[in-house]
Write a protein that holds these residues in place. Structure first.
Motif, mmCIF file in Angstrom:
data_model
loop_
_atom_site.group_PDB
_atom_site.id
_atom_site.type_symbol
_atom_site.label_atom_id
_atom_site.label_comp_id
_atom_site.label_asym_id
_atom_site.label_seq_id
_atom_site.Cartn_x
_atom_site.Cartn_y
_atom_site.Cartn_z
ATOM 1 N N GLY A 182 -11.062 10.043 -35.400
ATOM 2 C CA GLY A 182 -11.987 11.166 -35.458
ATOM 3 C C GLY A 182 -11.291 12.507 -35.352
ATOM 4 O O GLY A 182 -11.384 13.353 -36.234
ATOM 5 N N LEU A 183 -10.558 12.718 -34.256
ATOM 6 C CA LEU A 183 -9.878 13.981 -33.983
ATOM 7 C C LEU A 183 -8.425 13.720 -33.651
ATOM 8 O O LEU A 183 -8.125 12.928 -32.752
ATOM 9 N N ALA A 184 -7.504 14.354 -34.348
ATOM 10 C CA ALA A 184 -6.076 14.246 -34.038
ATOM 11 C C ALA A 184 -5.679 15.454 -33.199
ATOM 12 O O ALA A 184 -5.784 16.597 -33.655
ATOM 13 N N LEU A 185 -5.256 15.198 -31.966
ATOM 14 C CA LEU A 185 -4.877 16.270 -31.055
ATOM 15 C C LEU A 185 -3.417 16.657 -31.241
ATOM 16 O O LEU A 185 -2.574 15.820 -31.541
ATOM 17 N N ALA A 202 3.210 17.417 -36.254
ATOM 18 C CA ALA A 202 3.495 16.766 -37.539
ATOM 19 C C ALA A 202 2.638 15.523 -37.715
ATOM 20 O O ALA A 202 2.134 15.249 -38.815
ATOM 21 N N ASN A 203 2.451 14.781 -36.638
ATOM 22 C CA ASN A 203 1.632 13.572 -36.720
ATOM 23 C C ASN A 203 0.190 13.900 -37.069
ATOM 24 O O ASN A 203 -0.440 13.215 -37.894
ATOM 25 N N ALA A 204 -0.365 14.926 -36.436
ATOM 26 C CA ALA A 204 -1.750 15.308 -36.698
ATOM 27 C C ALA A 204 -1.916 15.806 -38.130
ATOM 28 O O ALA A 204 -2.901 15.471 -38.811
ATOM 29 N N MET A 205 -0.970 16.582 -38.594
ATOM 30 C CA MET A 205 -1.041 17.092 -39.963
ATOM 31 C C MET A 205 -0.950 15.953 -40.972
ATOM 32 O O MET A 205 -1.708 15.905 -41.953
ATOM 33 N N THR A 206 -0.053 15.025 -40.750
ATOM 34 C CA THR A 206 0.096 13.887 -41.660
ATOM 35 C C THR A 206 -1.177 13.053 -41.684
ATOM 36 O O THR A 206 -1.653 12.635 -42.752
ATOM 37 N N ILE A 219 -8.835 18.204 -37.133
ATOM 38 C CA ILE A 219 -7.779 18.752 -36.283
ATOM 39 C C ILE A 219 -8.127 20.197 -35.960
ATOM 40 O O ILE A 219 -8.967 20.811 -36.627
ATOM 41 N N TYR A 220 -7.496 20.733 -34.947
ATOM 42 C CA TYR A 220 -7.516 22.174 -34.704
ATOM 43 C C TYR A 220 -6.238 22.719 -35.335
ATOM 44 O O TYR A 220 -5.146 22.210 -35.090
ATOM 45 N N ASN A 221 -6.367 23.774 -36.134
ATOM 46 C CA ASN A 221 -5.176 24.410 -36.689
ATOM 47 C C ASN A 221 -5.544 25.781 -37.227
ATOM 48 O O ASN A 221 -6.717 26.179 -37.204
ATOM 49 N N GLY A 222 -4.519 26.498 -37.713
ATOM 50 C CA GLY A 222 -4.734 27.865 -38.155
ATOM 51 C C GLY A 222 -4.474 28.050 -39.634
ATOM 52 O O GLY A 222 -4.099 27.106 -40.343
#
Length: 414
Positions: free
Chosen positions: A183-186, A245-249, A259-262
């Motif tokens: 669901g959500l990658a931290l 990197a793991n969350a982005m992949t 994910i949370y990101n900018g």
């Protein structure tokens, strides 16, 4: 991380020499340390250097890409030694006042590096100041948002993104049960903890009253929320290193829905197989905690080393890289947010839908403390986050230790 200014003029940087009548005739070589991601962002910045060379044919720019997580310490080491520092550095907003307090940066007020200061957004501009003087020019600004895979959310029964942390948890659990994806990658990074803290009404410091407030009931609740997201299965237990990197992949490959990101991450995300159709990417404000929805103010400034041997060329480079046209190119190609008010009226900026989505989110971002110690606050928080995720610390124990470390940094704060 208290250093003594050495080899760069200390607090008394030399007054800038007047620019020549024809700035395009300035000559010499400068070195620029760029902290962008070399694969997804670097090409745009190198293209800007080529444009600069056309406008200033007698100035050679040595481009050096330095990883953003290494640049702060590398610059400090070089500046302290008085050798090896670049003429211009892309400085994270939290580093600028620290570098200035140590005497490592050239004051820029009244120089050609600063063009039409009143055009800069107040938030990013405030990060360039120390003791009432300007030591950098804002290049890009940013904040965090909830970035999500529309397809996965729809398959899980959600046509709209979550607006509260409670909804975030349920949406993530629905994605996991109905699609098999996470669901959500931290991301185990201090900056990415701040929305949870702000959401509960917490913060790191009370700057006005010079108080350390990291160990507060609000922040304890925020850490419990993060721990619950993991223990409930809404977010897989992240690795304590390489989690970004793991969350982005995971997002790019459709293995995680949110994910949370900018805005800096968008150019890389669009390279993922899930987002060859850009319309599948959703961007929304970070979900609200019990108090509010809020994310931190971030961004990058361009600063000049006080020991630069070619200040005139450095001024012209910073000026060029922060023009409306340069910021518009960056916004159009990378989705990074301009720091100039007038840039948002530029057709290239308006044409980027991602910038349009992030702009109102940016307008509600929470300013961070622009103090010399600001760049030192994240490491203790990161170590605490890693201990929390690793199961070796409770929220209460984590924040108590972070508080103790902060008191070693902010010795005259209560």
């Amino acid at each position: 991380m208290v250093l003594t200014a050495a080899g760069c003029g200390g607090d008394a940087a030399p007054a800038p020499a007047p620019a020549p009548a024809d700035p395009s005739k300035i000559s010499g070589e400068i070195t620029w340390w760029d902290t962008t991601r070399p694969d997804s962002e670097g090409p745009t910045f190198q293209a800007l250097i080529k444009q600069f060379r056309t406008a200033y044919p007698n100035i050679k720019v040595k481009y050096v890409n330095v990883p953003s997580d290494q640049a702060q310490n590398q610059f400090q080491t070089a500046a302290q030694a008085g050798a090896g520092a670049p003429d211009v550095i892309r400085s994270e907003v939290a580093w600028t006042s620290q570098f200035a307090s140590l005497g490592y940066l050239q004051p820029l007020d009244g120089t050609r590096a600063v063009d039409n200061e009143s055009d800069f957004l107040p938030g990013p501009l405030s990060s360039t100041k120390y003791n009432g003087k300007g030591y950098a020019v804002p290049q890009v600004t940013d904040t965090l948002a909830l970035i999500y895979n529309k397809r996965l959310l729809k398959e899980a029964g959600h046509d709209t993104p979550p607006t509260t942390v409670a909804e975030l948890k349920q949406t993530a659990l629905d994605v996991k049960s109905k699609t098999g994806a996470a669901g959500l990658a931290l991301n185990v990074d201090s900056y990415f903890l701040l929305p949870f803290m702000y959401g509960e009404g917490g913060d790191l410091l009370d700057v006005q009253n010079k108080k350390i407030v990291v160990n507060s009931p609000q922040n304890v609740q925020a850490m419990r929320t993060v721990a619950d997201l993991i223990s409930s299965g809404a977010a897989p237990k992240p690795a304590t290193t390489e989690s970004y990197a793991n969350a982005m992949t995971a997002l790019k490959e459709g293995k995680a829905a949110m994910i949370y990101n900018g805005p800096w991450a968008l150019s890389e995300i669009y390279q993922g197989k899930e987002f060859t159709d850009k319309a599948n990417l959703g961007i929304a404000p970070v979900p609200a905690g019990s108090a509010k929805a809020a994310a931190p103010t971030g961004g990058w400034n361009l600063a000049i080393y006080a020991g630069s041997k070619n200040l005139p060329a450095s001024y012209e480079f910073v000026r060029f890289m922060t023009t409306v046209e340069s910021q518009a190119k960056i916004a159009k190609e990378l989705g990074l947010l301009p720091t100039r008010t007038s840039a948002y009226d530029n057709a290239d900026v308006k044409s980027n839908a991602d910038v349009a989505v992030f702009k109102p989110i940016m307008d509600t971002a929470v300013p961070r403390p622009w103090i010399p110690e600001g760049g030192q606050l994240f490491q203790p928080l990161l170590e605490g986050y890693q201990a929390l995720v690793g199961g070796t610390s409770t929220p209460e124990e984590m924040l108590k230790k972070v508080d103790e470390q902060y008191r070693g940094i902010m010795k005259d704060w209560s």
